[in-house]
Scaffold this motif. Sequence first.
Motif, mmCIF file in Angstrom:
data_model
loop_
_atom_site.group_PDB
_atom_site.id
_atom_site.type_symbol
_atom_site.label_atom_id
_atom_site.label_comp_id
_atom_site.label_asym_id
_atom_site.label_seq_id
_atom_site.Cartn_x
_atom_site.Cartn_y
_atom_site.Cartn_z
ATOM 1 N N THR A 197 32.701 -3.238 75.149
ATOM 2 C CA THR A 197 33.078 -2.216 76.135
ATOM 3 C C THR A 197 33.685 -2.830 77.388
ATOM 4 N N LEU A 198 33.491 -4.142 77.567
ATOM 5 C CA LEU A 198 34.009 -4.816 78.754
ATOM 6 C C LEU A 198 35.432 -5.314 78.560
ATOM 7 N N ASN A 199 35.882 -5.383 77.306
ATOM 8 C CA ASN A 199 37.240 -5.818 77.006
ATOM 9 C C ASN A 199 38.220 -4.696 77.333
ATOM 10 N N LEU A 200 39.300 -5.020 78.056
ATOM 11 C CA LEU A 200 40.244 -4.000 78.497
ATOM 12 C C LEU A 200 41.242 -3.562 77.423
ATOM 13 N N LYS A 201 41.255 -4.239 76.292
ATOM 14 C CA LYS A 201 42.139 -3.916 75.161
ATOM 15 C C LYS A 201 43.601 -4.260 75.447
ATOM 16 N N LYS A 202 44.077 -4.006 76.647
ATOM 17 C CA LYS A 202 45.440 -4.376 77.034
ATOM 18 C C LYS A 202 45.391 -5.218 78.304
ATOM 19 N N PRO A 203 45.984 -6.412 78.257
ATOM 20 C CA PRO A 203 46.593 -7.088 77.113
ATOM 21 C C PRO A 203 45.579 -7.347 75.991
ATOM 22 N N ALA A 204 46.086 -7.490 74.788
ATOM 23 C CA ALA A 204 45.222 -7.657 73.620
ATOM 24 C C ALA A 204 44.544 -9.020 73.635
ATOM 25 N N ALA A 205 43.364 -9.060 73.013
ATOM 26 C CA ALA A 205 42.629 -10.321 72.880
ATOM 27 C C ALA A 205 43.408 -11.271 71.961
ATOM 28 N N THR A 206 43.262 -12.565 72.212
ATOM 29 C CA THR A 206 43.978 -13.563 71.409
ATOM 30 C C THR A 206 43.029 -14.669 70.972
ATOM 31 N N VAL A 207 43.346 -15.246 69.824
ATOM 32 C CA VAL A 207 42.619 -16.421 69.323
ATOM 33 C C VAL A 207 43.664 -17.441 68.918
ATOM 34 N N ILE A 208 43.642 -18.600 69.523
ATOM 35 C CA ILE A 208 44.603 -19.645 69.171
ATOM 36 C C ILE A 208 43.862 -20.922 68.817
ATOM 37 N N LEU A 209 44.484 -21.698 67.939
ATOM 38 C CA LEU A 209 43.935 -22.997 67.575
ATOM 39 C C LEU A 209 44.358 -23.986 68.651
ATOM 40 N N ASP A 210 43.397 -24.473 69.399
ATOM 41 C CA ASP A 210 43.704 -25.316 70.551
ATOM 42 C C ASP A 210 43.983 -26.754 70.145
ATOM 43 N N ASN A 211 43.048 -27.355 69.423
ATOM 44 C CA ASN A 211 43.236 -28.747 69.000
ATOM 45 C C ASN A 211 42.244 -29.097 67.894
ATOM 46 N N PHE A 212 42.478 -30.257 67.280
ATOM 47 C CA PHE A 212 41.581 -30.772 66.246
ATOM 48 C C PHE A 212 40.714 -31.861 66.875
ATOM 49 N N GLY A 213 39.428 -31.578 66.981
ATOM 50 C CA GLY A 213 38.514 -32.555 67.535
ATOM 51 C C GLY A 213 38.023 -33.535 66.492
ATOM 52 N N ASP A 214 37.141 -34.439 66.900
ATOM 53 C CA ASP A 214 36.610 -35.440 65.975
ATOM 54 C C ASP A 214 35.790 -34.809 64.859
ATOM 55 N N SER A 215 35.060 -33.744 65.190
ATOM 56 C CA SER A 215 34.187 -33.136 64.190
ATOM 57 C C SER A 215 34.322 -31.623 64.143
ATOM 58 N N ALA A 216 35.362 -31.058 64.799
ATOM 59 C CA ALA A 216 35.482 -29.608 64.836
ATOM 60 C C ALA A 216 36.916 -29.177 65.119
ATOM 61 N N ILE A 217 37.194 -27.944 64.718
ATOM 62 C CA ILE A 217 38.435 -27.285 65.113
ATOM 63 C C ILE A 217 38.120 -26.464 66.367
ATOM 64 N N ASN A 218 38.841 -26.719 67.428
ATOM 65 C CA ASN A 218 38.574 -26.069 68.705
ATOM 66 C C ASN A 218 39.522 -24.887 68.909
ATOM 67 N N LEU A 219 38.937 -23.702 69.113
ATOM 68 C CA LEU A 219 39.699 -22.481 69.311
ATOM 69 C C LEU A 219 39.540 -21.991 70.738
ATOM 70 N N LYS A 220 40.537 -21.241 71.179
ATOM 71 C CA LYS A 220 40.455 -20.577 72.485
ATOM 72 C C LYS A 220 40.509 -19.071 72.246
ATOM 73 N N PHE A 221 39.429 -18.391 72.649
ATOM 74 C CA PHE A 221 39.279 -16.952 72.464
ATOM 75 C C PHE A 221 39.405 -16.303 73.838
ATOM 76 N N SER A 222 40.460 -15.479 74.029
ATOM 77 C CA SER A 222 40.747 -14.925 75.355
ATOM 78 C C SER A 222 40.741 -13.401 75.328
ATOM 79 N N VAL A 223 40.088 -12.807 76.329
ATOM 80 C CA VAL A 223 40.099 -11.357 76.526
ATOM 81 C C VAL A 223 40.333 -11.087 78.009
ATOM 82 N N TRP A 224 40.750 -9.857 78.320
ATOM 83 C CA TRP A 224 40.967 -9.456 79.707
ATOM 84 C C TRP A 224 39.865 -8.501 80.133
ATOM 85 N N VAL A 225 39.310 -8.749 81.323
ATOM 86 C CA VAL A 225 38.204 -7.935 81.830
ATOM 87 C C VAL A 225 38.431 -7.631 83.308
ATOM 88 N N ASN A 226 37.715 -6.612 83.806
ATOM 89 C CA ASN A 226 37.719 -6.362 85.249
ATOM 90 C C ASN A 226 37.027 -7.528 85.949
#
Length: 267
Positions: A197-226
């Motif tokens: 309910t806190l996500n503003l929907k616009k702009p839309a939420a995004t998930v991008i693959l940020d980088n490949f770490g030593d033991s994990a895939i690092n993602l960036k999950f972004s949403v817009w809020v008040n």
Amino acid sequence: MNNAINFIELTWLLPFIRAAIILIVGYYLATFLSRKSEKLTADYVSPQHIMIIKKSVYFIVLLLFVIASLQQLNFQLSVLLGSAGVATVAIGFAAKTSISNMICGVFLILEKSFVVGDTICVKGHQGEIMSIDFLSIKIRTTDNTMIRVPNEDIISSDVVNLTHFKHRRLTLNVAVGYGADFSKVQDILLKIAEGSTLNLKKPAATVILDNFGDSAINLKFSVWVNKADYNEAKNTLQQAIKIALEINDIESPSQQMKVQLLKSIAK
């Protein structure tokens, strides 16, 4: 004879008594009018302007009563102003830094890059602005400590205003194991954003693959809020991510440590 002496002493004291009474009345009247001005302007101007108006009313009223009390002591206003001018020049040479801070304070108030109530980052400090004065700004940190930063330092530094705009982008770092299905993880995160309910929907939420770490895939999950919901959204979304990844058996990264044993062979 004694009555005459007492009368002379009383006559000598009367100007000082009148001056003291005027100062006392002036102090209480200045305090009352400054508070009244705060209430009258609260619905029309910003908190910073309220503070300026309040202080201006207080010092102007108090100054008028100080002058009136000095006149009771037979001070000549022209002589007093002349002495004040000489004193101002002398103090000006001795307080160049203070004058610089006052000039910078005027620019900060006129520029309105930030106002009272904003949260800023400056010179390694982050907190809410309590006041913007002519010499410095005062910041209250999250652990309820007060930091005073001179205006001259503010002018010459990069200031990040975290609450200048109505909305903020909240970016969370999510790490998953190399065996995880990226598309599935992406869908899970976007569904979490859609259900919040806190996500503003616009702009839309995004998930991008940020980088490949030593033991994990690092993602960036972004949403817009008040901006008022930023901390609450950060907390609730991170909890939802943890629960969702566990329910869907998404592989979590594991820290790997390589240990090399060297065997010494005696010759």
